[in-house]
Design a protein around this motif. Sequence first.
Motif, PDB file in Angstrom:
ATOM      1  N   LEU A  56       0.846  -1.185   0.000  1.00 44.59           N
ATOM      2  CA  LEU A  56       0.000   0.000   0.000  1.00 44.59           C
ATOM      3  C   LEU A  56       0.883   1.238   0.000  1.00 44.59           C
ATOM      4  O   LEU A  56       1.917   1.268   0.669  1.00 44.59           O
ATOM      5  N   LYS A  57       0.467   2.249  -0.726  1.00 44.37           N
ATOM      6  CA  LYS A  57       1.116   3.559  -0.636  1.00 44.37           C
ATOM      7  C   LYS A  57       0.255   4.392   0.299  1.00 44.37           C
ATOM      8  O   LYS A  57      -0.943   4.558   0.080  1.00 44.37           O
ATOM      9  N   CYS A  58       0.877   4.900   1.341  1.00 41.10           N
ATOM     10  CA  CYS A  58       0.154   5.660   2.360  1.00 41.10           C
ATOM     11  C   CYS A  58       0.140   7.150   2.013  1.00 41.10           C
ATOM     12  O   CYS A  58       0.898   7.610   1.159  1.00 41.10           O
ATOM     13  N   SER A  59      -0.705   7.892   2.701  1.00 40.30           N
ATOM     14  CA  SER A  59      -0.854   9.328   2.428  1.00 40.30           C
ATOM     15  C   SER A  59       0.424  10.115   2.699  1.00 40.30           C
ATOM     16  O   SER A  59       0.612  11.190   2.144  1.00 40.30           O
ATOM     17  N   VAL A 115      -5.071   5.123   1.970  1.00 40.70           N
ATOM     18  CA  VAL A 115      -4.052   4.252   1.398  1.00 40.70           C
ATOM     19  C   VAL A 115      -4.487   3.828   0.005  1.00 40.70           C
ATOM     20  O   VAL A 115      -5.676   3.859  -0.322  1.00 40.70           O
ATOM     21  N   GLN A 116      -3.498   3.461  -0.794  1.00 41.38           N
ATOM     22  CA  GLN A 116      -3.771   3.039  -2.166  1.00 41.38           C
ATOM     23  C   GLN A 116      -3.032   1.732  -2.429  1.00 41.38           C
ATOM     24  O   GLN A 116      -1.822   1.637  -2.177  1.00 41.38           O
ATOM     25  N   LEU A 117      -3.731   0.734  -2.935  1.00 39.33           N
ATOM     26  CA  LEU A 117      -3.099  -0.527  -3.309  1.00 39.33           C
ATOM     27  C   LEU A 117      -2.275  -0.289  -4.567  1.00 39.33           C
ATOM     28  O   LEU A 117      -2.807   0.146  -5.588  1.00 39.33           O
ATOM     29  N   VAL A 118      -0.951  -0.531  -4.479  1.00 40.37           N
ATOM     30  CA  VAL A 118      -0.079  -0.284  -5.631  1.00 40.37           C
ATOM     31  C   VAL A 118       0.544  -1.559  -6.177  1.00 40.37           C
ATOM     32  O   VAL A 118       1.103  -1.563  -7.273  1.00 40.37           O
ATOM     33  N   PHE A 119       0.442  -2.660  -5.417  1.00 43.43           N
ATOM     34  CA  PHE A 119       1.005  -3.925  -5.876  1.00 43.43           C
ATOM     35  C   PHE A 119       0.387  -5.066  -5.078  1.00 43.43           C
ATOM     36  O   PHE A 119       0.115  -4.924  -3.886  1.00 43.43           O
TER      37      PHE A 119
END
Length: 97
Positions: free
Chosen positions: A9-12, A47-51
Amino acid sequence: MKQSYVYILKCSDNSYYTGLTSNLTNRLEQHETGKHKESYTYSRRPVQLVFYAEFTDITLAIQTEKQIKKWSRAKKEALIDGDYAALPNLAKKKFKT
């Protein structure tokens, strides 16, 4: 066979969180809603799922998660970008000359 997922996850705050789950959709919802107040991602939402990668062997999934957690930011970003050719070089220690 039961599926397992290793995810990033990519966090803020632009940091990365690496995790392991057997239910990716449910786990992402938990991160996004802040279900676990003591978790790393709670104060770093959204958060954003990036992988993510799927595994049928839980032992291999656990090993992969532990390995990725030790990687540098640059190496994680190469994985996220799908730049697999760069991964071996990013693992090499740089020595001062």
